[in-house]
Design a protein around this motif. Structure first.
Motif, mmCIF file in Angstrom:
data_model
loop_
_atom_site.group_PDB
_atom_site.id
_atom_site.type_symbol
_atom_site.label_atom_id
_atom_site.label_comp_id
_atom_site.label_asym_id
_atom_site.label_seq_id
_atom_site.Cartn_x
_atom_site.Cartn_y
_atom_site.Cartn_z
ATOM 1 N N VAL A 17 0.852 -1.188 0.000
ATOM 2 C CA VAL A 17 0.000 0.000 0.000
ATOM 3 C C VAL A 17 0.887 1.237 0.000
ATOM 4 N N ALA A 18 0.674 2.100 -0.947
ATOM 5 C CA ALA A 18 1.476 3.316 -1.033
ATOM 6 C C ALA A 18 1.151 4.252 0.123
ATOM 7 N N GLN A 19 2.197 4.737 0.758
ATOM 8 C CA GLN A 19 2.017 5.653 1.877
ATOM 9 C C GLN A 19 1.816 7.069 1.343
ATOM 10 N N PRO A 20 0.699 7.690 1.666
ATOM 11 C CA PRO A 20 0.482 9.057 1.174
ATOM 12 C C PRO A 20 1.416 10.047 1.860
ATOM 13 N N ILE A 21 1.832 11.055 1.121
ATOM 14 C CA ILE A 21 2.701 12.096 1.676
ATOM 15 C C ILE A 21 1.811 13.134 2.352
ATOM 16 N N THR A 22 1.812 13.099 3.665
ATOM 17 C CA THR A 22 0.987 14.014 4.444
ATOM 18 C C THR A 22 1.829 15.172 4.957
ATOM 19 N N ARG A 25 4.320 14.017 7.636
ATOM 20 C CA ARG A 25 5.531 13.383 7.103
ATOM 21 C C ARG A 25 6.482 14.423 6.530
#
Length: 276
Positions: A17-22, A25
């Motif tokens: 699962v791709a980690q979203p850039i929040t 982060r």
């Protein structure tokens, strides 16, 4: 009765699962980048401004101070360990008087700054020189190193007593009941069954306490003990070069790193029977 006719072919692993850039982060990455830049700049500045002549001149003093620091911490830890055993048993005692006295001791030494304790022993007891001379103890308390060791031992004894008490009480009660059911003497069951398990639980907190004592030992320079920090202050007073404190920081960092790795090896060795 059921049976299997065909086997399912192996299935591929689920896609990552791709980690979203929040925003969180991004802020974290920014802080990490800032620290990397600061450390890199400091290392570059040290490399460009390194003075081998000063290092060669004051290096032996740093080694001498390092020996004083290690000796101070070692004696304090051993002395504190000796005091902590009866203190921990008093804390667990059913006697309200014993447990109360031990509680007050632990409360005072854990609740007041170590620096204040060193001052009270070094300067406070010095006010009672005639009384100490009359009982033959002035020879001990007139020396700053002895006062520092005494203060550090009393302080770490309070912390070690709580570590030991918590570790002993963490051993399940069933261990004691099993020993009693087998007719094992209480003293033997404590030292052969309870205590080894408690020491494994207390191993990591003991390591943390030693590391904290190494770093806290820097305060003894205030009471004229020429430990590592004392020699650092001496070198700085002669050179006014900030690198003298960077050298001290490197020495402390190396000591802590050696202790940390040593404790990791010791813990892995003593808990190897708990890992599969």
């Amino acid at each position: 009765m059921s049976h299997v006719d065909t086997l399912l072919p192996p299935q591929p692993a689920p896609p990552a699962v791709a980690q979203p850039i929040t925003g969180t982060r991004l802020v974290g990455m920014g802080f990490v980048l800032l620290w990397v830049l600061l450390l890199g700049g400091m290392a570059l500045m040290m490399f460009n401004n390194w003075d081998w002549e000063k290092f060669a001149k004051y290096g032996p003093r740093y080694i001498s101070g390092l020996q004083v620091t290690l000796g101070l911490v070692a004696v304090s830890i051993i002395g504190g360990a000796i005091i902590s055993f009866p203190l921990a048993f008093a804390r667990m005692s059913k006697s309200r008087i014993l447990s109360g006295i031990a509680y007050v001791y632990v409360y005072l030494f854990r609740g007041t700054p170590l620096l204040a304790q060193v001052f009270l022993i070094y300067y406070g007891l010095g006010s009672f020189r005639p009384q100490l001379e009359s009982v033959g103890l002035w020879w001990f308390f007139k020396d700053a190193w002895n006062c520092a060791v005494f203060a550090f031992a009393l302080n770490t004894a309070a912390y070690q007593a709580e570590i030991l008490r918590g570790a002993i009480e963490s051993v399940p009660r069933g261990q004691r009941e099993a020993a009693i059911s087998l007719g094992i003497n209480k003293r033997i069951s404590f030292w052969k069954i309870i205590m080894p398990q408690a020491l494994i639980v207390a191993l990591r907190p003991y390591g943390n306490e030693i590391i904290l004592m190494v770093k806290a030992s820097a305060i003894v320079a205030i009471v004229t003990v020429y430990d590592l920090m004392g020699e650092t202050k001496y070198a700085f007073s002669r050179t006014f070069d900030y690198q003298t404190y960077l050298w001290a920081a490197i020495f402390y960092l190396v000591i802590v790193e050696i202790l940390r790795n040593l404790w990791n090896v010791l813990e892995a060795r003593l808990t190897r029977h708990l890992k599969r």
